[in-house]
Design a protein around this motif. Structure first.
Motif, PDB file in Angstrom:
ATOM      1  N   PHE A 170     -18.899  45.094 -59.925  1.00  0.00           N
ATOM      2  CA  PHE A 170     -19.326  44.847 -58.543  1.00  0.00           C
ATOM      3  C   PHE A 170     -20.412  43.769 -58.509  1.00  0.00           C
ATOM      4  O   PHE A 170     -20.405  42.886 -57.640  1.00  0.00           O
ATOM      5  CB  PHE A 170     -19.852  46.151 -57.943  1.00  0.00           C
ATOM      6  CG  PHE A 170     -20.296  46.041 -56.513  1.00  0.00           C
ATOM      7  CD1 PHE A 170     -19.432  45.594 -55.525  1.00  0.00           C
ATOM      8  CD2 PHE A 170     -21.587  46.395 -56.147  1.00  0.00           C
ATOM      9  CE1 PHE A 170     -19.835  45.501 -54.196  1.00  0.00           C
ATOM     10  CE2 PHE A 170     -22.001  46.302 -54.829  1.00  0.00           C
ATOM     11  CZ  PHE A 170     -21.125  45.858 -53.847  1.00  0.00           C
ATOM     12  N   THR A 171     -21.311  43.807 -59.466  1.00  0.00           N
ATOM     13  CA  THR A 171     -22.376  42.800 -59.564  1.00  0.00           C
ATOM     14  C   THR A 171     -21.796  41.418 -59.823  1.00  0.00           C
ATOM     15  O   THR A 171     -22.218  40.431 -59.222  1.00  0.00           O
ATOM     16  CB  THR A 171     -23.359  43.174 -60.686  1.00  0.00           C
ATOM     17  OG1 THR A 171     -23.891  44.482 -60.443  1.00  0.00           O
ATOM     18  CG2 THR A 171     -24.515  42.179 -60.752  1.00  0.00           C
ATOM     19  N   VAL A 172     -20.821  41.327 -60.713  1.00  0.00           N
ATOM     20  CA  VAL A 172     -20.166  40.048 -61.001  1.00  0.00           C
ATOM     21  C   VAL A 172     -19.513  39.484 -59.745  1.00  0.00           C
ATOM     22  O   VAL A 172     -19.640  38.287 -59.435  1.00  0.00           O
ATOM     23  CB  VAL A 172     -19.113  40.220 -62.117  1.00  0.00           C
ATOM     24  CG1 VAL A 172     -18.264  38.957 -62.260  1.00  0.00           C
ATOM     25  CG2 VAL A 172     -19.790  40.542 -63.448  1.00  0.00           C
ATOM     26  N   ALA A 173     -18.819  40.337 -58.993  1.00  0.00           N
ATOM     27  CA  ALA A 173     -18.150  39.894 -57.768  1.00  0.00           C
ATOM     28  C   ALA A 173     -19.157  39.403 -56.739  1.00  0.00           C
ATOM     29  O   ALA A 173     -18.937  38.384 -56.070  1.00  0.00           O
ATOM     30  CB  ALA A 173     -17.316  41.037 -57.191  1.00  0.00           C
ATOM     31  N   LEU A 174     -20.287  40.098 -56.609  1.00  0.00           N
ATOM     32  CA  LEU A 174     -21.314  39.671 -55.662  1.00  0.00           C
ATOM     33  C   LEU A 174     -21.920  38.330 -56.062  1.00  0.00           C
ATOM     34  O   LEU A 174     -22.198  37.487 -55.207  1.00  0.00           O
ATOM     35  CB  LEU A 174     -22.418  40.730 -55.558  1.00  0.00           C
ATOM     36  CG  LEU A 174     -22.091  41.997 -54.774  1.00  0.00           C
ATOM     37  CD1 LEU A 174     -23.296  42.942 -54.778  1.00  0.00           C
ATOM     38  CD2 LEU A 174     -21.679  41.676 -53.344  1.00  0.00           C
ATOM     39  N   CYS A 175     -22.121  38.121 -57.362  1.00  0.00           N
ATOM     40  CA  CYS A 175     -22.672  36.843 -57.839  1.00  0.00           C
ATOM     41  C   CYS A 175     -21.706  35.696 -57.529  1.00  0.00           C
ATOM     42  O   CYS A 175     -22.124  34.617 -57.094  1.00  0.00           O
ATOM     43  CB  CYS A 175     -22.954  36.913 -59.338  1.00  0.00           C
ATOM     44  SG  CYS A 175     -24.356  37.954 -59.786  1.00  0.00           S
TER      45      CYS A 175
END
Length: 337
Positions: A170-175
């Motif tokens: 989820f963090t990767v997608a937000l970045c």
């Protein structure tokens, strides 16, 4: 003074995610760009992050300093049980920074070395935020087991679990979403603008899917994320605000209106997500398996240390923040000339 220190801690975490996260997202976008467009994307990304990419890590340094000085017990527990993902995170930051520098400033730009630097940059840009999210998910979900009797349960399963990995994705997608939104304002080419908007939409969809995986993993691991989010008034308001800002964001993009507004809305949306999660667990910062936890209000350094740290942060911000603001302003002006 303790609340001032805590405010600086959460502000530095948020700013690192918004600014450093967009930095990582630049490499993630490059990773998922076709070979035909890679060179143009790389050039635009370099113009956008080249002048200030190193300054973004200031927020991570401030976070580490605050934890080390103001909350040493919390710092030591995290460094003990999460030392493997922390090490991978730091190695990723170093590898990414090294690759970014050498692929742009290497004295001899051979094809083989440039390929190596490019691969190192884009894959470390993916791995680093992945483990940043894993660390956050592990600290707040009660996966760390201080009673574990063996290495695997103490130092592997404390972070290698469905929930923490889902938070990492989820963090990767937000970045990637942040980088795509930010980069829209860095080019005047109509085709590039459309391409980055398309990427932003794709990463937005991926973020929603990964967010769903986080909730599913939460049920599998008995974390109780739904109860966190929807059982807290502040968290619920933040989720609603993030949803409404997303609708407004895509309306502005579809109308091709002020591109600065879409940056602000994207940053606001992600900030609301962070507030939503943080407010449900505050003041607990590390939660252990079984329900015990470490609190920012009780597990802190001596009063004198907190007072000195708070004063140092207040005085330092008077010098650092104006200088940092002028740095961003200067390079924006330079790009327009």
């Amino acid at each position: 003074m303790l609340y001032i220190v805590i405010l600086f801690l959460f502000a530095s975490i948020t700013l690192y995610f918004l600014l450093g996260g967009a930095d990582f997202g630049a490499g993630i976008i490059e990773l998922f760009t076709s070979d035909d467009n890679k060179h143009r994307t790389r050039k635009t990304m370099y113009q956008a992050i080249g002048p200030i990419w190193e300054a973004n890590h200031m927020w991570l340094i401030i976070t580490v300093v605050i934890l080390f000085v103001g909350f040493p017990d919390i710092y030591s527990e995290m460094c003990t049980y999460l030392h493997i993902p922390l090490l991978i995170l730091l190695l990723g930051i170093i590898a990414r920074g090294t690759a970014f520098t050498f692929r742009n400033y290497d004295a001899i730009k051979g094809e083989r070395t440039q390929t190596l630097y490019n691969h190192l940059f884009i894959y470390s840009s993916f791995v680093t935020p992945m483990f940043l999210g894993i660390i956050a998910g592990s600290a707040l979900s009660g996966q760390i087991d201080p009673t574990a009797k063996d290495f695997v349960h103490a130092y592997i399963f404390s972070w290698f679990n469905w929930f923490s990995v889902a938070v990492g994705l989820f963090t990767v997608a937000l970045c990637g979403f942040l980088a795509a939104i930010y980069i829209v304002g860095e080019t005047e080419n109509v085709d590039d603008i459309k391409r980055y908007i398309k990427k932003a939409k794709i990463f937005n969809v991926v973020a929603v899917i990964c967010g769903g995986l986080v909730f599913i993993a939460s049920e599998i691991e008995h974390v109780g994320l739904s109860k966190w989010i929807f059982g807290n008034v502040i968290s619920l308001v933040a989720v609603i605000a993030a949803t409404l800002s997303l609708v407004l964001l895509w309306f502005i993009i579809s109308e091709q209106k002020n591109r600065q507004w879409i940056r602000l809305l994207a940053a606001f949306q992600v900030s609301m997500i962070l507030i939503s999660v943080g407010s449900t667990r505050f003041p607990r910062f590390v939660i252990f398996k079984g329900g015990s936890s470490m609190s920012l209000l009780t597990d802190h350094a001596t009063v004198n240390t907190i007072d000195d740290l708070g004063i140092g942060l207040l005085v330092g911000s008077m010098f650092i923040l104006p200088a940092l603001g002028y740095l961003y302003y200067s390079f924006q002006r330079k790009d327009k000339q």
